[in-house]
Scaffold this active site. Structure first.
Site, PDB file in Angstrom:
ATOM      1  N   THR A 185       0.869  -1.185   0.000  1.00  0.00           N
ATOM      2  CA  THR A 185       0.000   0.000   0.000  1.00  0.00           C
ATOM      3  C   THR A 185       0.895   1.221   0.000  1.00  0.00           C
ATOM      4  O   THR A 185       1.954   1.237   0.631  1.00  0.00           O
ATOM      5  CB  THR A 185      -0.918   0.090   1.229  1.00  0.00           C
ATOM      6  N   GLU A 331      -5.601  -3.974   1.434  1.00  0.00           N
ATOM      7  CA  GLU A 331      -5.686  -4.977   2.510  1.00  0.00           C
ATOM      8  C   GLU A 331      -6.877  -5.915   2.325  1.00  0.00           C
ATOM      9  O   GLU A 331      -7.019  -6.892   3.042  1.00  0.00           O
ATOM     10  CB  GLU A 331      -5.834  -4.271   3.870  1.00  0.00           C
ATOM     11  N   LYS A 445     -12.756  18.357  12.114  1.00  0.00           N
ATOM     12  CA  LYS A 445     -13.476  18.389  13.383  1.00  0.00           C
ATOM     13  C   LYS A 445     -13.762  19.832  13.752  1.00  0.00           C
ATOM     14  O   LYS A 445     -12.871  20.575  14.140  1.00  0.00           O
ATOM     15  CB  LYS A 445     -12.671  17.699  14.478  1.00  0.00           C
ATOM     16  N   TRP A 450     -18.120  16.313  13.397  1.00  0.00           N
ATOM     17  CA  TRP A 450     -17.344  15.873  12.245  1.00  0.00           C
ATOM     18  C   TRP A 450     -17.964  16.438  10.962  1.00  0.00           C
ATOM     19  O   TRP A 450     -19.160  16.295  10.737  1.00  0.00           O
ATOM     20  CB  TRP A 450     -17.325  14.344  12.154  1.00  0.00           C
TER      21      TRP A 450
HETATM   22  P1  ADP Z   1      -3.549   3.135  -1.445  1.00  0.00           P
HETATM   23  O1  ADP Z   1      -2.450   2.183  -1.628  1.00  0.00           O
HETATM   24  O2  ADP Z   1      -3.500   4.348  -2.302  1.00  0.00           O
HETATM   25  O3  ADP Z   1      -3.930   3.445  -0.017  1.00  0.00           O
HETATM   26  P2  ADP Z   1      -5.941   1.548  -1.566  1.00  0.00           P
HETATM   27  O4  ADP Z   1      -6.655   1.184  -2.802  1.00  0.00           O
HETATM   28  O5  ADP Z   1      -5.554   0.467  -0.652  1.00  0.00           O
HETATM   29  O6  ADP Z   1      -4.757   2.352  -2.095  1.00  0.00           O
HETATM   30  O7  ADP Z   1      -6.778   2.636  -0.773  1.00  0.00           O
HETATM   31  C1  ADP Z   1      -7.900   2.266  -0.037  1.00  0.00           C
HETATM   32  C2  ADP Z   1      -8.650   3.495   0.370  1.00  0.00           C
HETATM   33  O8  ADP Z   1      -9.127   4.214  -0.786  1.00  0.00           O
HETATM   34  C3  ADP Z   1      -9.886   3.201   1.153  1.00  0.00           C
HETATM   35  O9  ADP Z   1      -9.601   2.951   2.505  1.00  0.00           O
HETATM   36  C4  ADP Z   1     -10.700   4.476   0.938  1.00  0.00           C
HETATM   37  O10 ADP Z   1     -10.268   5.524   1.785  1.00  0.00           O
HETATM   38  C5  ADP Z   1     -10.349   4.868  -0.470  1.00  0.00           C
HETATM   39  N1  ADP Z   1     -11.404   4.410  -1.382  1.00  0.00           N
HETATM   40  C6  ADP Z   1     -11.419   3.298  -2.137  1.00  0.00           C
HETATM   41  N2  ADP Z   1     -12.553   3.234  -2.872  1.00  0.00           N
HETATM   42  C7  ADP Z   1     -13.279   4.338  -2.578  1.00  0.00           C
HETATM   43  C8  ADP Z   1     -14.554   4.851  -2.995  1.00  0.00           C
HETATM   44  N3  ADP Z   1     -15.318   4.238  -3.899  1.00  0.00           N
HETATM   45  N4  ADP Z   1     -14.969   6.011  -2.444  1.00  0.00           N
HETATM   46  C9  ADP Z   1     -14.230   6.666  -1.528  1.00  0.00           C
HETATM   47  N5  ADP Z   1     -13.028   6.237  -1.107  1.00  0.00           N
HETATM   48  C10 ADP Z   1     -12.545   5.091  -1.613  1.00  0.00           C
END
Ligand code: ADP
Length: 548
Positions: A185, A331, A445, A450
């Site tokens: 990630t 993950e 915040k 929030w």
């Molecule tokens: P990176 O390696 O960039 O973190 P990930 O794909 O693992 O890539 O990122 C996951 C995160 O991306 C999620 O926890 C969420 O915050 C965001 N995310 C994924 N899909 C969406 C979605 N459809 N809408 C909003 N946020 C999203």
């Protein structure tokens, strides 16, 4: 009492065996650096994957070795997905667009033994090569005619290696919990963290992803994954599509090129495609300016970041394409939720349907999801209460490679209760539609309440003169934090901050309307195309709201 059923191990190679037998003539079409339109059959794909397994053995790679790939979406990368994992090695997909130091860290941390790299990535490999600690050889994904000049030793040509092997190879069977793949990630803080997938998790994920209420994959479909194969297994499409025998179309290094995407969709009759919102934006811009259509495309799957409502509306009204939003994480392999109607919802008005599509979707079977408050108490599914989003299931990580697998440990993403803490904040409505309101660390915040930065960004993105917008919390003497909106305008557009605020007042709760709007030429993004809020908070750290 024990059941009397075969304990067949869930192997990635079994997808390939099934696909070759049942759909030998199905096509795989790719754009590569050395060929604008490569085309072959599942039969050829399966044969070359077996040859690749023999190449790996001939190079000296052993069971469990990590084999890194730095490549775009094309047939050779697909062969690596199957050939490497099928032979019992670990296919480690690396994003070539990461910062070079991150790539260096990732290769050394995973102890990659070989790297299979696209020709276009070779300059980067030459620059980093001296600091790789475990790499014994580099295989360039091309033929002899297109091999780049290099001063490095142990550089091989993929096509030459393949030509030296026949395909007389039996896929080995081993424990389904063996690692098959790895993705790091690319978080905005700290070093990247490695997620390790198993044959079992990948297979179960592919089965769930192919279900009618997920991607509804089938042999009748033509699918074009624009989401890169180095970004969480291209959301599992290379497994699910092959499992059901879809025609696969892959844009190679031309992922962000509207003209190529349009051409592939039209000429190959693509009806399902997947990508991050910026890809859809680029395609729409190209279509709008060229006056072209994409008549075959039925469904555009969007994920990775929130999809602005305006984009969903444009795709539907101007081009007849249904946008299907999905949410997940590296993950989570990555599938967590995806849009699908529940009975009766087909009759909702267009506007109501678009509102539903703007949410992140409903859980697929296999993923359990809950939202909790600060005391880890579960919150109701009423579409109003929002809290930290947690998940668990058979394709969700227990921890990161080389870090603690102990639930609750500081470097483990799984909490003491056995649920993975996603770092997202969300609501879930009565029908199970989840909506991300923020990342835990990005939430604003204000006076103890929030405020969702994503709500503000979506509302701002619906303004016709705004190209992109980001909301961050900045210090406010009375409310601790208030939202600041940072905006990139369309070319030559003119609008004042006061006009934007007036526009937003109709669209947001009073509390969420930003206190100020500032303009910039470009917003920072992470390597996976998300807004880089950390960089924005740094840039605007000394910003002060105008005194009221
Ligand atoms: P990176 O390696 O960039 O973190 P990930 O794909 O693992 O890539 O990122 C996951 C995160 O991306 C999620 O926890 C969420 O915050 C965001 N995310 C994924 N899909 C969406 C979605 N459809 N809408 C909003 N946020 C999203």
């Amino acid at each position: 009492m024990q059941a009397l059923m075969m304990n067949t191990q869930l192997m990635i190679s079994s997808i390939l065996v099934h696909a070759e037998k049942n759909y030998p003539d199905q096509e795989i079409v790719s754009v590569t650096a050395d060929n604008p339109r490569h085309r072959y059959s599942y039969r050829d794909f399966a044969k070359r994957s077996r040859q690749l397994a023999k190449v790996l053995e001939s190079l000296g790679a052993k069971f469990g070795d990590r084999i890194g790939t730095l490549a775009w979406n094309d047939y050779r990368h697909l062969e690596m997905y199957y050939g490497i994992s099928g032979a019992g090695m670990v296919c480690h997909m690396i994003n070539p667009k990461l910062f070079p130091e991150q790539i260096n860290y990732i290769v050394n941390h995973a102890e990659d033994k070989f790297l299979f790299v696209d020709v276009l990535v070779m300059p980067l490999i030459e620059a980093l090569h001296a600091s790789f600690e475990s790499v014994e050889g580099i295989v360039v994904l091309t033929d002899e005619a297109n091999m780049p000049q290099t001063s490095l030793d142990n550089v091989f040509c993929y096509e030459t290696l393949l030509a030296e092997q026949d395909d007389d190879y039996q896929w080995p069977e081993f424990d389904e919990n063996t690692a098959c793949g790895m993705c790091y990630t690319s978080g905005t803080t700290g070093n990247p963290k490695g997620v390790v997938y198993s044959h079992r998790s990948t297979l179960l994920h592919a089965l769930a992803g192919a279900l009618p209420d997920a991607t509804n994959a089938s042999n009748l479909k033509t699918c074009m994954p624009i989401v890169p194969m180095f970004h969480v297994n291209a959301w599992g499409i290379p497994y699910a599509s092959i499992m059901v025998g879809s025609k696969l179309v892959m844009p190679g290094p031309k992922m962000a090129d509207g003209e190529t995407l349009h051409d592939l969709i039209e000429s190959e009759q693509v009806n399902f495609s997947s990508g991050v919102p910026t890809i859809w934006m680029a395609l729409l811009d190209y279509l709008d300016s060229s006056g072209k259509k994409i008549e075959s495309l039925e469904t555009a799957c969007s994920g990775g970041a929130a999809c602005p409502k305006g984009l969903i509306t444009r795709l539907k009204n101007d081009y007849g394409v249904d946008l299907m939003q999905g949410w997940g994480m590296t993950e989570m392999s990555p599938l967590g939720t995806v849009f699908s109607f529940k009975k009766g919802m087909e009759n909702l008005t267009e506007e109501e349907q678009i509102n539903l599509r703007a949410k992140q979707g409903r859980t697929v079977f296999g993923v359990e999801l809950k939202i909790v408050d600060d005391n880890n108490k579960e919150l109701p599914w009423d579409g109003v209460a929002f809290g930290a989003l947690k998940v668990r299931g058979p394709w969700i990580a227990t921890g990161y490679y080389g870090m603690s697998q102990e639930p609750g440990a500081a470097d483990c993403p799984v909490d003491k209760d056995g649920w993975l803490n996603t770092g997202d904040v969300a609501t879930v409505d009565e029908n199970g539609f989840m909506q991300i309101t923020d990342r835990t660390k990005d939430v604003i915040k204000s006076g103890g309440e929030w405020v969702s930065s994503i709500d503000i960004e979506n509302a701002a993105a619906s303004h016709e003169l705004i190209a992109e917008a980001a909301a961050i919390g900045r210090f406010h003497p009375k409310w601790t934090e208030r939202p600041l909106l940072i905006v990139v305008l369309n070319k030559d557009a003119k609008v004042t901050s006061g006009e934007i605020i007036a526009y937003l007042k109709d669209k947001l709760h009073k509390w969420s309307v930003p206190d100020d709007v500032v303009f910039t030429d470009e917003l920072p993004h992470t390597a996976t195309g998300k807004l880089n809020k950390l960089a924005l908070r740094e840039t605007y750290k000394d910003y002060q709201f105008p005194i009221e």
